[in-house]
Design a protein around this motif. Sequence first.
Motif, short mmCIF file in Angstrom:
data_model
loop_
_atom_site.label_atom_id
_atom_site.label_comp_id
_atom_site.label_asym_id
_atom_site.label_seq_id
_atom_site.Cartn_x
_atom_site.Cartn_y
_atom_site.Cartn_z
N LEU A 154 -7.91 -5.11 -3.09
CA LEU A 154 -7.76 -5.51 -1.69
C LEU A 154 -9.15 -5.64 -1.11
CD1 LEU A 154 -5.03 -3.08 -0.30
CD2 LEU A 154 -4.77 -5.50 -0.80
N ALA A 165 -4.15 -1.67 11.14
CA ALA A 165 -3.63 -2.79 10.35
C ALA A 165 -4.14 -2.75 8.92
CB ALA A 165 -4.00 -4.12 11.01
N GLU A 186 -2.28 -0.04 7.09
CA GLU A 186 -0.92 -0.49 6.78
C GLU A 186 -0.90 -1.40 5.56
OE1 GLU A 186 0.74 -2.13 10.38
OE2 GLU A 186 0.57 -0.20 11.42
N GLN A 187 -1.91 -2.27 5.44
CA GLN A 187 -1.97 -3.13 4.25
C GLN A 187 -2.25 -2.30 2.99
OE1 GLN A 187 -4.18 -6.70 4.18
NE2 GLN A 187 -3.21 -7.54 5.99
N ALA A 205 0.98 -0.67 2.06
CA ALA A 205 1.89 -1.65 1.45
C ALA A 205 1.50 -1.89 -0.01
CB ALA A 205 1.86 -2.96 2.24
N ALA A 206 0.21 -1.96 -0.28
CA ALA A 206 -0.25 -2.16 -1.66
C ALA A 206 0.07 -0.93 -2.52
CB ALA A 206 -1.74 -2.43 -1.68
N HIS A 211 4.02 -3.64 -2.82
CA HIS A 211 4.46 -4.91 -2.26
C HIS A 211 3.67 -6.05 -2.88
CE1 HIS A 211 7.11 -3.32 0.87
NE2 HIS A 211 6.28 -2.30 0.86
N ARG A 214 2.25 -8.69 -1.76
CA ARG A 214 1.15 -9.32 -1.04
C ARG A 214 -0.20 -8.63 -1.28
NH1 ARG A 214 2.79 -7.16 4.86
NH2 ARG A 214 1.80 -5.16 4.67
N ASP A 215 -0.23 -7.65 -2.19
CA ASP A 215 -1.44 -6.85 -2.35
C ASP A 215 -2.49 -7.48 -3.25
OD1 ASP A 215 -0.04 -4.37 -4.60
OD2 ASP A 215 -0.18 -6.50 -4.75
N SER A 224 -5.60 -9.71 -1.05
CA SER A 224 -5.29 -10.04 0.35
C SER A 224 -6.50 -9.71 1.22
CB SER A 224 -4.06 -9.29 0.81
OG SER A 224 -4.32 -7.90 0.85
N ILE A 240 -7.36 -9.54 5.59
CA ILE A 240 -6.97 -9.79 6.96
C ILE A 240 -7.82 -10.95 7.46
CG2 ILE A 240 -7.01 -8.86 9.29
CD1 ILE A 240 -6.51 -6.13 8.13
#
Length: 124
Positions: A88, A101, A104-105, A108-109, A113, A115-116, A119, A121
């Motif tokens: 990330l 934020a 949170e990412q 999620a990773a 999830h 989207r990791d 990614s 921002i």
Amino acid sequence: MRPRQKRQFARRLRRTMTDAERRLWFHLRDRRLLGFKFRRQVPIGSYVADFACMQRRLIVEVDDGQHGACLADAVRSMALQAEGYRVLRFWNNDVLLQTQAVLEQILAALDGHPRDRLSRIPHP
């Protein structure tokens, strides 16, 4: 770079963290992020990762403006992925201004999830 030199380089990076790295480290250290253990400035392969959760094989990189769309960063990310890590990347500015934020990412990773993968921002 030899392993000993890489360790010394990592130690120097730990002493000279950016403001964004310091802010993120505050939230990642001591298992503060839902009990996940993170290490900072971790030698992995030929590179030193900013932050790594070895348990989930997740690397978090914090980049400043000079890294924007840098080919070397893409090569670095691919090499770390070849070692079995997910990567990330976040801008310093986002870590400083949108810390929640970013966290949170990262969560999620850690939860796996999709989207990791590489990614980032969006930069304002």
